[in-house]
Design a protein around this motif. Structure first.
Motif, PDB file in Angstrom:
ATOM      1  N   VAL A 180       1.059  -1.126  -0.039  1.00 21.42           N
ATOM      2  CA  VAL A 180       0.089  -0.063  -0.032  1.00 21.42           C
ATOM      3  C   VAL A 180       0.783   1.213  -0.092  1.00 21.42           C
ATOM      4  N   SER A 181       0.242   2.412  -0.220  1.00 19.83           N
ATOM      5  CA  SER A 181       1.193   3.689   0.041  1.00 19.83           C
ATOM      6  C   SER A 181       1.259   4.231   1.372  1.00 19.83           C
ATOM      7  N   HIS A 182       2.698   4.725   1.333  1.00 24.87           N
ATOM      8  CA  HIS A 182       2.940   5.098   2.927  1.00 24.87           C
ATOM      9  C   HIS A 182       1.946   6.024   3.458  1.00 24.87           C
ATOM     10  N   THR A 183       1.193   6.855   2.809  1.00 28.11           N
ATOM     11  CA  THR A 183      -0.276   7.587   3.303  1.00 28.11           C
ATOM     12  C   THR A 183      -0.930   6.570   3.813  1.00 28.11           C
ATOM     13  N   THR A 184      -1.390   5.507   3.222  1.00 26.99           N
ATOM     14  CA  THR A 184      -2.554   4.603   4.016  1.00 26.99           C
ATOM     15  C   THR A 184      -1.902   4.131   5.309  1.00 26.99           C
ATOM     16  N   VAL A 185      -0.404   3.743   5.265  1.00 31.90           N
ATOM     17  CA  VAL A 185       0.262   3.211   6.495  1.00 31.90           C
ATOM     18  C   VAL A 185       0.172   4.224   7.632  1.00 31.90           C
ATOM     19  N   SER A 186       0.354   5.436   7.162  1.00 32.82           N
ATOM     20  CA  SER A 186       0.400   6.432   8.079  1.00 32.82           C
ATOM     21  C   SER A 186      -1.156   6.790   8.770  1.00 32.82           C
ATOM     22  N   ARG A 187      -2.084   6.800   7.877  1.00 34.95           N
ATOM     23  CA  ARG A 187      -3.615   7.039   8.347  1.00 34.95           C
ATOM     24  C   ARG A 187      -3.877   5.767   9.114  1.00 34.95           C
ATOM     25  N   ALA A 188      -3.487   4.574   8.751  1.00 36.37           N
ATOM     26  CA  ALA A 188      -3.830   3.182   9.779  1.00 36.37           C
ATOM     27  C   ALA A 188      -3.134   3.269  10.935  1.00 36.37           C
TER      28      ALA A 188
ATOM     29  N   GLU B  14      -9.992  -4.030   8.305  1.00 35.64           N
ATOM     30  CA  GLU B  14      -9.016  -5.265   7.982  1.00 35.64           C
ATOM     31  C   GLU B  14      -7.909  -4.556   7.477  1.00 35.64           C
ATOM     32  N   THR B  15      -7.673  -3.480   6.782  1.00 38.09           N
ATOM     33  CA  THR B  15      -6.735  -2.988   6.255  1.00 38.09           C
ATOM     34  C   THR B  15      -5.749  -2.511   7.392  1.00 38.09           C
ATOM     35  N   ARG B  16      -6.361  -1.918   8.339  1.00 35.54           N
ATOM     36  CA  ARG B  16      -5.581  -1.321   9.584  1.00 35.54           C
ATOM     37  C   ARG B  16      -5.322  -2.455  10.495  1.00 35.54           C
ATOM     38  N   ASP B  17      -5.810  -3.574  10.653  1.00 38.47           N
ATOM     39  CA  ASP B  17      -5.281  -4.605  11.467  1.00 38.47           C
ATOM     40  C   ASP B  17      -4.014  -5.126  10.662  1.00 38.47           C
ATOM     41  N   LYS B  18      -4.278  -5.565   9.494  1.00 41.39           N
ATOM     42  CA  LYS B  18      -2.859  -6.000   8.595  1.00 41.39           C
ATOM     43  C   LYS B  18      -1.815  -5.040   8.702  1.00 41.39           C
ATOM     44  N   ILE B  19      -1.715  -3.851   8.497  1.00 45.28           N
ATOM     45  CA  ILE B  19      -0.790  -2.855   8.631  1.00 45.28           C
ATOM     46  C   ILE B  19      -0.082  -2.868  10.371  1.00 45.28           C
ATOM     47  N   GLU B  20      -1.198  -2.860  11.108  1.00 44.51           N
ATOM     48  CA  GLU B  20      -0.623  -2.930  12.557  1.00 44.51           C
ATOM     49  C   GLU B  20       0.171  -4.136  12.673  1.00 44.51           C
TER      50      GLU B  20
ATOM     51  N   ILE C   9       1.945  -6.018  10.707  1.00 39.27           N
ATOM     52  CA  ILE C   9       3.159  -5.793   9.945  1.00 39.27           C
ATOM     53  C   ILE C   9       4.194  -5.121  10.815  1.00 39.27           C
ATOM     54  N   ALA C  10       3.635  -3.880  11.155  1.00 40.60           N
ATOM     55  CA  ALA C  10       4.325  -3.011  11.981  1.00 40.60           C
ATOM     56  C   ALA C  10       4.876  -3.616  13.269  1.00 40.60           C
ATOM     57  N   ALA C  11       4.109  -4.343  13.745  1.00 39.02           N
ATOM     58  CA  ALA C  11       4.374  -5.002  15.106  1.00 39.02           C
ATOM     59  C   ALA C  11       5.630  -6.109  14.926  1.00 39.02           C
ATOM     60  N   ASP C  12       5.305  -6.922  13.587  1.00 42.43           N
ATOM     61  CA  ASP C  12       6.243  -7.962  13.383  1.00 42.43           C
ATOM     62  C   ASP C  12       7.823  -7.290  13.032  1.00 42.43           C
ATOM     63  N   MET C  13       7.671  -6.122  12.525  1.00 37.90           N
ATOM     64  CA  MET C  13       8.989  -5.377  11.659  1.00 37.90           C
ATOM     65  C   MET C  13       9.552  -4.596  13.115  1.00 37.90           C
ATOM     66  N   ASN C  14       9.004  -4.623  13.994  1.00 39.33           N
ATOM     67  CA  ASN C  14       9.224  -3.838  15.540  1.00 39.33           C
ATOM     68  C   ASN C  14       9.569  -2.531  15.148  1.00 39.33           C
ATOM     69  N   TYR C  15       8.491  -2.062  14.424  1.00 36.50           N
ATOM     70  CA  TYR C  15       8.232  -0.507  14.034  1.00 36.50           C
ATOM     71  C   TYR C  15       8.128   0.359  15.301  1.00 36.50           C
ATOM     72  N   VAL C  16       8.997   1.288  15.328  1.00 41.49           N
ATOM     73  CA  VAL C  16       9.033   2.272  16.657  1.00 41.49           C
ATOM     74  C   VAL C  16       8.562   3.570  16.068  1.00 41.49           C
ATOM     75  N   PRO C  17       7.368   4.376  16.318  1.00 45.23           N
ATOM     76  CA  PRO C  17       6.940   5.584  15.735  1.00 45.23           C
ATOM     77  C   PRO C  17       8.014   6.853  16.100  1.00 45.23           C
ATOM     78  N   ASN C  18       8.184   7.479  15.032  1.00 48.36           N
ATOM     79  CA  ASN C  18       9.091   8.675  15.333  1.00 48.36           C
ATOM     80  C   ASN C  18       8.154   9.985  15.618  1.00 48.36           C
ATOM     81  N   VAL C  19       8.043  10.106  17.364  1.00 48.41           N
ATOM     82  CA  VAL C  19       7.077  10.973  17.724  1.00 48.41           C
ATOM     83  C   VAL C  19       7.515  12.464  17.261  1.00 48.41           C
ATOM     84  N   SER C  20       8.600  12.676  17.301  1.00 47.90           N
ATOM     85  CA  SER C  20       9.021  14.150  16.820  1.00 47.90           C
ATOM     86  C   SER C  20       8.510  14.469  15.396  1.00 47.90           C
ATOM     87  N   ALA C  21       8.912  13.228  14.525  1.00 44.24           N
ATOM     88  CA  ALA C  21       8.491  13.475  13.113  1.00 44.24           C
ATOM     89  C   ALA C  21       6.760  13.455  13.129  1.00 44.24           C
ATOM     90  N   LYS C  22       6.267  12.847  13.924  1.00 42.95           N
ATOM     91  CA  LYS C  22       4.532  12.505  13.921  1.00 42.95           C
ATOM     92  C   LYS C  22       4.127  14.137  14.437  1.00 42.95           C
TER      93      LYS C  22
END
Length: 344
Positions: free
Chosen positions: A13-21, A31-37, A39-52
């Protein structure tokens, strides 16, 4: 470091979709949000709070302001307030704690520093700060002190009714010589608690001699000193209402030091129901003020005020504060009857 673009490539999907999810946008299918979440957990994604924060135009910081941290705020009161807030606060937010009396320049309190502010107000002197925050457009909820302002969200306990119930109970136990150890001068809580004490005496046709009015400051030390003065009277009171538990504990220690039995010679009632109140000897009869519940309810109200103004809001719109609510929420106190009040 894993980025939103990395998650987007894996998810297809687009990075915009990931950001919104990841930001909980209602525009993304569940279902898209659950899938993305996942994947993010499996990849140990840590949000960049400053950028956010830059993108969303938010600070992700909530400010908790007391009238004073050094004067009149007990450690247990502070802990209970923070505990209640953390029950409701989203893990993405940081909480900072301040004393209003330590602020030198109100101009520094701005939407660039805080997404929302909770004021644990103990004094009318806080009004200048409160109305600065309101004028600055920062979502605001005032806790602990009732404000006669139709444009302010307010969460309070009815201290006056709680004290009146406790003193009615003491009088029902046969006490007629009742004294009050007042709280810190200038604090609304001290005035409300004294008013409840006086209302109960008046309803039962009892008076309050001047020598039975002891000026405390909410500290254990003031409770100890003022209790000694009451015990020195030619006719000491049979019951002392202390405007908080810290003073009641100080008063109990003074009684022990003087060999005055609690509750046989002097009965004691406190206010707050701090964690130590049930472990004193004897266990302290007190009025439970639900500080944690007040703080949690106020935080939930603040989060509500910080939400988007409507279903059509864009990401940028989400950063805008909503109008202040005029809602006043009351949380009841509870009389905790233990062993520090004797029947006479």
């Amino acid at each position: 470091m894993i980025t939103i673009k990395d998650i987007a490539r894996v998810a297809g999907v687009s990075h915009t979709t990931v950001s919104r999810a990841l930001n909980g946008s209602p525009l993304i299918k569940p279902e898209t949000r659950d899938k993305i979440e996942k994947i993010a957990a499996d990849m140990n994604y840590v949000p960049n709070v400053s950028a956010k924060s830059l993108v969303m135009k938010r600070t992700y910081t909530i400010g908790l302001f007391f009238s004073s941290i050094d004067q009149g705020t007990s450690a247990s009161f502070l802990v209970d307030a923070i505990k209640g807030i953390h029950h409701a606060l989203d893990e993405n937010y940081s909480l900072t704690v301040h004393g209003i009396d330590g602020i030198r320049h109100l101009e520094g309190i701005s939407p660039h520093r805080f997404d929302g502010i909770l004021v644990m107000s103990q004094s009318d002197a806080d009004n200048a700060f409160i109305y600065h925050v309101k004028k600055a457009g920062i979502p605001l909820v005032v806790l602990n002190r009732h404000l006669d302002d139709p444009g302010m969200a307010n969460v309070v306990a009815n201290d006056r009714e709680g004290v009146r119930e406790a003193i009615d109970y003491a009088i029902g136990q046969g006490h007629r010589r009742l004294a009050i150890m007042e709280g810190k001068a200038g604090f609304r809580s001290a005035a409300e608690r004294k008013q409840g004490f006086l209302e109960s005496l008046l309803a039962h046709g009892l008076s309050l001699p001047a020598e039975y009015q002891a000026a405390g400051d909410y500290s254990i030390d003031s409770g100890f000193r003022r209790m000694n003065a009451l015990l020195d009277l030619p006719e000491p009171p049979t019951l002392v209402f202390c405007a908080n538990d810290d003073m009641a504990i100080g008063a109990m220690n003074a009684c022990y030091a003087r060999g005055a039995s609690v509750p046989d010679q002097v009965s004691l009632i406190g206010f707050d129901d701090i964690v130590f109140a049930s472990y004193t000897n004897p266990a302290l009869t007190t009025i439970r003020k639900p500080v944690a519940e007040i703080s949690e309810l106020g935080t939930r109200k603040l989060i509500e005020l910080m939400q988007p103004v409507g279903p059509g809001s864009s990401q940028e719109d989400e950063a805008l504060p909503t109008a202040a609510s005029s809602e006043t929420l009351f949380v009841p106190t509870t009389l905790m009857i233990r062993q520090s009040v004797a029947a006479i």
